[in-house]
Design a protein around this motif. Structure first.
Motif, PDB file in Angstrom:
ATOM      1  N   ILE A 287       5.230  10.848  15.531  1.00 57.34           N
ATOM      2  CA  ILE A 287       4.548  12.120  15.759  1.00 57.34           C
ATOM      3  C   ILE A 287       5.367  13.284  15.206  1.00 57.34           C
ATOM      4  O   ILE A 287       4.851  14.196  14.554  1.00 57.34           O
ATOM      5  CB  ILE A 287       4.257  12.330  17.253  1.00 57.34           C
ATOM      6  N   LEU A 288       6.671  13.244  15.443  1.00 54.43           N
ATOM      7  CA  LEU A 288       7.530  14.330  14.976  1.00 54.43           C
ATOM      8  C   LEU A 288       7.679  14.344  13.453  1.00 54.43           C
ATOM      9  O   LEU A 288       8.058  15.376  12.882  1.00 54.43           O
ATOM     10  CB  LEU A 288       8.917  14.213  15.624  1.00 54.43           C
ATOM     11  N   SER A 289       7.395  13.224  12.808  1.00 50.01           N
ATOM     12  CA  SER A 289       7.556  13.148  11.352  1.00 50.01           C
ATOM     13  C   SER A 289       6.312  13.576  10.590  1.00 50.01           C
ATOM     14  O   SER A 289       6.344  13.625   9.349  1.00 50.01           O
ATOM     15  CB  SER A 289       7.925  11.716  10.943  1.00 50.01           C
ATOM     16  N   LEU A 290       5.208  13.867  11.279  1.00 50.89           N
ATOM     17  CA  LEU A 290       3.964  14.240  10.596  1.00 50.89           C
ATOM     18  C   LEU A 290       4.143  15.535   9.811  1.00 50.89           C
ATOM     19  O   LEU A 290       4.738  16.494  10.299  1.00 50.89           O
ATOM     20  CB  LEU A 290       2.829  14.397  11.614  1.00 50.89           C
ATOM     21  N   LYS A 291       3.607  15.527   8.579  1.00 51.31           N
ATOM     22  CA  LYS A 291       3.708  16.692   7.709  1.00 51.31           C
ATOM     23  C   LYS A 291       2.318  17.080   7.200  1.00 51.31           C
ATOM     24  O   LYS A 291       1.446  16.222   7.013  1.00 51.31           O
ATOM     25  CB  LYS A 291       4.621  16.382   6.515  1.00 51.31           C
ATOM     26  N   LYS A 292       2.132  18.357   6.997  1.00 48.74           N
ATOM     27  CA  LYS A 292       0.859  18.854   6.488  1.00 48.74           C
ATOM     28  C   LYS A 292       0.557  18.224   5.121  1.00 48.74           C
ATOM     29  O   LYS A 292       1.456  17.978   4.315  1.00 48.74           O
ATOM     30  CB  LYS A 292       0.897  20.374   6.351  1.00 48.74           C
ATOM     31  N   LYS A 293      -0.737  17.987   4.889  1.00 42.98           N
ATOM     32  CA  LYS A 293      -1.259  17.395   3.658  1.00 42.98           C
ATOM     33  C   LYS A 293      -0.843  15.931   3.476  1.00 42.98           C
ATOM     34  O   LYS A 293      -1.126  15.330   2.441  1.00 42.98           O
ATOM     35  CB  LYS A 293      -0.817  18.207   2.434  1.00 42.98           C
TER      36      LYS A 293
ATOM     37  N   TYR B 139      -1.124  13.799   6.423  1.00 34.08           N
ATOM     38  CA  TYR B 139      -1.597  13.150   7.643  1.00 34.08           C
ATOM     39  C   TYR B 139      -2.327  11.842   7.340  1.00 34.08           C
ATOM     40  O   TYR B 139      -2.088  10.808   7.984  1.00 34.08           O
ATOM     41  CB  TYR B 139      -2.520  14.081   8.423  1.00 34.08           C
ATOM     42  N   LYS B 140      -3.249  11.884   6.386  1.00 31.43           N
ATOM     43  CA  LYS B 140      -4.055  10.697   6.092  1.00 31.43           C
ATOM     44  C   LYS B 140      -3.172   9.535   5.639  1.00 31.43           C
ATOM     45  O   LYS B 140      -3.342   8.388   6.096  1.00 31.43           O
ATOM     46  CB  LYS B 140      -5.096  11.026   5.024  1.00 31.43           C
ATOM     47  N   TYR B 141      -2.234   9.814   4.756  1.00 40.90           N
ATOM     48  CA  TYR B 141      -1.342   8.769   4.278  1.00 40.90           C
ATOM     49  C   TYR B 141      -0.466   8.234   5.403  1.00 40.90           C
ATOM     50  O   TYR B 141      -0.302   7.013   5.553  1.00 40.90           O
ATOM     51  CB  TYR B 141      -0.465   9.310   3.150  1.00 40.90           C
ATOM     52  N   GLN B 142       0.072   9.114   6.224  1.00 40.94           N
ATOM     53  CA  GLN B 142       0.971   8.689   7.296  1.00 40.94           C
ATOM     54  C   GLN B 142       0.248   7.850   8.345  1.00 40.94           C
ATOM     55  O   GLN B 142       0.752   6.814   8.781  1.00 40.94           O
ATOM     56  CB  GLN B 142       1.622   9.911   7.948  1.00 40.94           C
TER      57      GLN B 142
ATOM     58  N   LEU C 188       0.800  -1.215   0.000  1.00 41.49           N
ATOM     59  CA  LEU C 188       0.000   0.000   0.000  1.00 41.49           C
ATOM     60  C   LEU C 188       0.837   1.272   0.000  1.00 41.49           C
ATOM     61  O   LEU C 188       0.308   2.355   0.264  1.00 41.49           O
ATOM     62  CB  LEU C 188      -0.935  -0.004   1.220  1.00 41.49           C
ATOM     63  N   ARG C 189       2.127   1.136  -0.256  1.00 42.05           N
ATOM     64  CA  ARG C 189       2.955   2.331  -0.277  1.00 42.05           C
ATOM     65  C   ARG C 189       2.726   3.089  -1.585  1.00 42.05           C
ATOM     66  O   ARG C 189       2.403   2.517  -2.619  1.00 42.05           O
ATOM     67  CB  ARG C 189       4.432   1.982  -0.132  1.00 42.05           C
ATOM     68  N   LYS C 190       2.891   4.381  -1.529  1.00 39.68           N
ATOM     69  CA  LYS C 190       2.782   5.251  -2.700  1.00 39.68           C
ATOM     70  C   LYS C 190       4.121   5.964  -2.866  1.00 39.68           C
ATOM     71  O   LYS C 190       4.549   6.700  -1.978  1.00 39.68           O
ATOM     72  CB  LYS C 190       1.651   6.257  -2.532  1.00 39.68           C
ATOM     73  N   VAL C 191       4.761   5.723  -4.000  1.00 39.97           N
ATOM     74  CA  VAL C 191       6.126   6.198  -4.201  1.00 39.97           C
ATOM     75  C   VAL C 191       6.217   7.712  -4.083  1.00 39.97           C
ATOM     76  O   VAL C 191       7.136   8.250  -3.454  1.00 39.97           O
ATOM     77  CB  VAL C 191       6.655   5.725  -5.575  1.00 39.97           C
TER      78      VAL C 191
END
Length: 411
Positions: A156-162, A164-167, A83-86
């Motif tokens: 948590i520290l790796s979360l990036k805007k836009k 979130y859903k993928y992460q 389910l990864r997206k390159v």
């Protein structure tokens, strides 16, 4: 032929040969032009895998465990890649490393629990190493939890805007993979150290069932079994079930005669094993009628009756692990979990039924085979797990004093 207002002639679409084949399930299963080529590739891959498997079994418990770890690694790799997206991964440097960090944390937690006794028994001759290993075992759960918290904070520290859903989707997928892979394969390792017999027989039955289903379906299959797997047939399912149950009864008699396979391993060494086989592996003799032409007495190991239960599960229930995997693949519209094994797909495609079978074999062994009474081995195991070297020495001294007092008090 029909005409439309624009004057163009519209031809009815004639059913193609492929459509006709799909409509006729029997023809689809029998008249596949490429099936012999696929069969040859699949057969060669199977021979290669079985040969390597036999060699590892001969090498012993520790090497079988290493094989399980390698299989876990490739299964996890295949599932991580599903389910990864390159494009998204390129925007998240280090995100894949975080997934593997959770993988090795789960490995430390799982095998630290199951192999602590074997590890302690292996290093008892070296006092310093023994203390180090005992300390690691004592604080193993805390260490694993600390590592998990590090991974959690890292996420948590790796979360990036836009993103979130993928992460969060990948975070949940990672945990689901680790639960699926380690919760089931840990039972496989436990079976190995209870005796290779309890690993080898269930694994062999799955292989036999898969091969028998393929050949029975290949030559006789006409009636589709389940929509999730169009190539599975009732003829293959029934033929494989009979072959698997008979094989279970016969293989249990053959494997049960080798101490190398039946003796439990208490440490991580690789030497040959010798032990009392126990009542399950001591033959019972049944008198046959005088008119029977070949044998007067029939020699059956008690474990063979239990092997019938394993064969029944391997032929009727375990295939549903494969059906589950087929449904999962259809849900996400991909053919195989990977392409590492020619003619078979990925490692996960070969291990779906094995995982289900390993859990059943462990539970069956613990419920119906293993003696539940408190034994010397069980008490010794608890002592080695729970007490430090100094506490064990104190226990040894006090136990010796108690025994001497009892001997002196005897008339």
């Amino acid at each position: 032929m029909q005409s439309n207002p624009s004057g163009r002639v519209r031809h009815r679409k004639r059913p193609s040969e492929a459509d006709a084949t799909k409509a006729n399930g029997g023809q689809m299963l029998v008249d596949d032009q490429n099936k012999y080529k696929k069969m040859r590739i699949r057969t060669l891959s199977s021979v290669w895998m079985i040969g390597g498997f036999v060699l590892i079994i001969y090498m012993g418990h520790l090497y079988i465990w290493a094989m399980v770890v390698v299989i876990q690694f490739f299964m996890t790799k295949e599932l991580f890649n599903l389910l990864r997206k390159v494009n998204e991964d390129r925007q998240l440097p280090g995100f894949r490393i975080l997934n593997w960090f959770f993988f090795f944390t789960a490995m430390l937690f799982t095998y630290g629990r199951f192999l602590s006794r074997q590890l302690v028994n292996t290093v008892t001759s070296d006092k310093l190493l023994y203390r180090t290993v005992s300390g690691l075992i004592k604080y193993q759960m805390f260490i694993c939890y600390l590592l998990y918290i590090i991974g959690f904070v890292w996420f948590i520290l790796s979360l990036k805007k836009k993103m979130y859903k993928y992460q969060f989707g990948q975070y949940a997928w990672t945990h689901m993979i680790l639960l699926l892979v380690f919760a089931q394969s840990s039972f496989t390792v436990a079976n190995i150290y209870e005796g290779i017999f309890w690993f080898l027989l269930p694994a062999s039955l799955i292989v036999i069932n898969d091969i028998a289903a393929y050949f029975f379906g290949f030559f006789f299959g006409r009636t589709p079994l389940i929509k999730l797997s169009p190539k599975k047939t009732w003829e293959g399912f029934i033929g494989a079930s009979v072959a698997t149950i008979l094989s279970a009864f016969l293989l249990a008699n053959l494997m049960g005669r080798f101490p190398w396979l039946t003796c439990p391993r208490k440490d991580l060494s690789t030497g040959w094993l010798h032990c009392d086989p126990g009542p399950m592996f001591k033959p019972d003799y049944y008198s046959l009628p005088q008119w029977f032409p070949f044998w007067k007495d029939l020699e059956i190991l008690p474990v063979q009756w239990h092997a019938l239960a394993l064969g029944l599960f391997a032929s009727i229930i375990a295939p549903f692990g494969g059906f589950f995997a087929s449904g999962f693949k259809r849900a996400f519209k991909f053919k195989d979990f990977g392409d590492s094994i020619p003619g078979h797909g990925g490692i996960t495609d070969r291990m779906d039924c094995q995982m289900v079978m390993a859990v059943f074999a462990y539970i069956y062994h613990q419920s119906f085979i293993m003696q539940q009474d408190l034994s010397v081995d069980m008490i010794l195991d608890q002592i080695l797990r729970s007490l430090t070297y100094e506490e064990q020495h104190i226990l040894y001294t006090q136990l010796g004093s108690v025994l001497r007092e009892r001997l002196v008090g005897q008339p």
